[in-house]
Enzyme design. Structure first.
Site, short mmCIF file in Angstrom:
data_model
loop_
_atom_site.label_atom_id
_atom_site.label_comp_id
_atom_site.label_asym_id
_atom_site.label_seq_id
_atom_site.Cartn_x
_atom_site.Cartn_y
_atom_site.Cartn_z
N ASP A 1 0.90 -1.21 -0.03
CA ASP A 1 -0.02 0.00 0.20
C ASP A 1 0.96 1.18 0.14
O ASP A 1 1.69 1.54 1.08
CB ASP A 1 -0.80 0.15 1.11
CG ASP A 1 -1.84 1.05 1.26
OD1 ASP A 1 -1.69 2.08 0.70
OD2 ASP A 1 -2.87 0.90 2.02
N HIS A 2 1.09 1.90 -1.33
CA HIS A 2 2.13 3.01 -1.18
C HIS A 2 1.76 4.01 -0.03
O HIS A 2 2.78 4.76 0.12
CB HIS A 2 2.05 3.50 -2.78
CG HIS A 2 0.82 4.21 -3.11
ND1 HIS A 2 -0.13 3.66 -3.82
CD2 HIS A 2 0.86 5.47 -3.07
CE1 HIS A 2 -1.04 4.68 -3.83
NE2 HIS A 2 -0.63 5.67 -3.60
N HIS B 1 -6.24 2.62 1.90
CA HIS B 1 -5.47 3.56 2.38
C HIS B 1 -5.80 4.23 3.44
O HIS B 1 -5.08 4.54 4.51
CB HIS B 1 -5.16 4.79 1.27
CG HIS B 1 -4.91 4.08 0.32
ND1 HIS B 1 -3.72 3.29 -0.19
CD2 HIS B 1 -5.08 4.80 -1.22
CE1 HIS B 1 -3.68 2.89 -1.63
NE2 HIS B 1 -4.33 3.90 -2.03
#
Length: 503
Positions: free
Chosen positions: A179-180, A242
């Site tokens: 998950d950037h 996110h």
């Protein structure tokens, strides 16, 4: 400091945009900063035919995403190789395995392999199956790790199915769900702000915090992602992954140590403590969805969502989602959380705002400002931390105005702040799973999100229009209890809310 062992990185889907735009530039930065091990190589794998040299030109030598001397880029590119799979990912990987073993021997990578699946989720299971058929999940000689990109399912059922499929071939400790957002320094700094500072941690509870607010705003529309986005929507695309990860970092209890599993254990408890909303009346009162309409920004007309390419002209997919919810544990009982995410907002920004309670005894009642203290953690852009507090205006009497105490990451000068993919790739190379989502975390997030999606799908919930370039539907502030309203942030951290100039 963890060590980075010799290893071979295998990127499936290497002919795609992510590899050229994010992954290889991130690897180049790690090479530039001397973070890569002495013995290291990259094998790109895809269905497009390319030679090693063509692949190197595409992602490194002629890349617009890598800026440096030609000689240094050329040295780096010698570590890059390519393997064509043919027409399908679901084929025998015997030839691929032979190439891997040749590179492993030539580059002395000690049988340590990372498999990065930069592919649609539908390919995760066949790739894992075919790697396993060649023994490439076996850790008796060297470790094996699997990195997968979101979406991690489309619902709780599909997430559980995906996890079960992967667990047939790889153990959970081998799987890294990337998950950037969690790779951003300011996201990680939430943990440090909380647990390394005695001025915050004693106040981090229902006794001192009035409510918590998270905003993720994007100024762009769906661009060329209309086909994907129309099947996903804001809640699936941003909130479930996110933003609930951000919520977990805010809500979690202090872990026993900085060990990755201890941190992930506490994040799981946090996600499981979110109060599920299943009653239609509760869902109606605590969720808002909207969709951007055509408007004019800076003298130019921008399309409404239903006019975007590959979007159903009768679509009810939300581009704005706001959710109010509670956390059922001792620390957060009765503290409302407000989380919103949207496209076509006035500016691009992600931030967390901790709203502290007012002093119980008000002695400066004539002041005309809201004296509530706020802690603002800016994730992007203008990354930093801001504390808002009341100060006396010089002169007679006790007129109070807002004061700002702020810290900016840009003030660190020449310190190199890793981009998200740099940090996350290096963590995976070192076997540090702190910033990667675990299977049970993903399922807990879906368990909370699914009832909202089901309620919206039934068509009972209104979908409100909002003009592109404004802060969502007109009545969005009604979600917030009392006389409160969303903090509509500007492009800069210290901007006071109210309105935002569109750049």
């Amino acid at each position: 400091m963890r060590t980075t062992e010799n290893q071979l990185l295998v990127i499936f889907g290497a002919s795609g945009d992510l590899t050229a735009r994010k992954l290889v530039p991130a690897l180049y930065k790690l090479y530039q900063e001397k973070h890569l091990p002495e013995h290291f190589a990259v094998l790109g794998v895809a269905r497009s035919f390319m030679t090693d040299e063509q692949f190197r030109k595409r992602v490194a030598l002629e890349s617009k995403h890598i800026k440096d001397s030609d000689e240094f880029i050329a040295q780096f590119s010698e570590k890059l190789f390519y393997q064509d799979l043919g027409d399908s990912y679901d084929v025998s990987y015997m030839e691929l395995n032979e190439r891997l073993q040749d590179l492993n021997t030539a580059y002395q990578t000690d049988n340590n392999f990372i498999f990065y699946l930069s592919t649609p989720p539908s390919l995760f299971e066949p790739i894992a199956k075919n790697l396993t058929a060649q023994g490439l999940n076996d850790e008796r000689e060297g470790w094996k790790r699997l990195i997968i990109e979101k979406p991690f399912g489309y619902s709780l059922d599909t997430a559980q199915s995906l996890n079960n499929d992967l667990h047939r071939y790889f153990k959970e400790k081998q799987i890294y769900r990337i998950d950037h957002y969690l790779g951003k320094e300011t996201v990680q700094n939430i943990l440090v702000t909380r647990f390394a500072n005695s001025i915050f941690e004693p106040l981090w509870n229902r006794s001192y915090i009035h409510h918590v607010e998270i905003t993720n705003a994007e100024s762009d529309g769906v661009e060329s992602r209309g086909g994907y986005y129309d099947k996903s929507g804001a809640l699936r695309d941003m909130f479930q992954s996110h933003l609930l990860q951000l919520v977990a970092l805010i809500v979690m209890e202090p872990p026993l140590s900085a060990d990755p599993e201890e941190i992930r254990n506490e994040k799981l408890k946090a996600l499981k403590s979110l109060r599920l909303m299943t009653d239609p009346e509760v869902l109606e009162q605590n969720t808002i969805r909207g969709q951007y309409l055509a408007s004019e920004i800076d003298g130019e007309r921008v399309n409404g969502y239903r006019e975007e390419e590959d979007v159903d002209p009768d679509s009810t997919t939300e581009t704005y989602a706001a959710v109010k919810f509670y956390v059922d544990n001792w620390r957060w009982a009765d503290v409302p959380f407000y989380v919103r995410t949207a496209k076509r907002m006035p500016t691009k920004v992600t931030e967390v705002v901790i709203h502290f309670k007012s002093p119980h005894h008000q002695i400066f009642k004539n002041s005309n400002i809201n004296k509530d203290n706020k802690l603002v953690i800016r994730i992007q852009p203008d990354e930093g931390i801001l504390v808002k507090f009341g100060v006396k205006v010089p002169g007679q009497g006790f007129k109070v105005e807002r004061g700002n105490l702020d810290f900016y990451y840009s003030s660190l000068g020449d310190t190199h702040i890793m981009e998200a993919y740099e940090r996350l790739l290096l963590d995976a190379m070192q076997g540090d799973a702190t910033l990667y989502a675990r299977a049970d975390e993903v399922e807990a997030a879906w368990r909370f999100t699914d009832p909202i999606l089901e309620y919206w799908k039934e068509g009972n919930a209104r979908i409100y229009g909002y003009s592109a370039g404004v802060w969502g539907p007109e009545h969005a502030d009604e979600l917030i209890e009392g006389k409160g309203q969303w903090r509509n942030p500007g492009a800069h951290l210290a901007d006071d809310p109210g309105y935002c100039v569109i750049e």
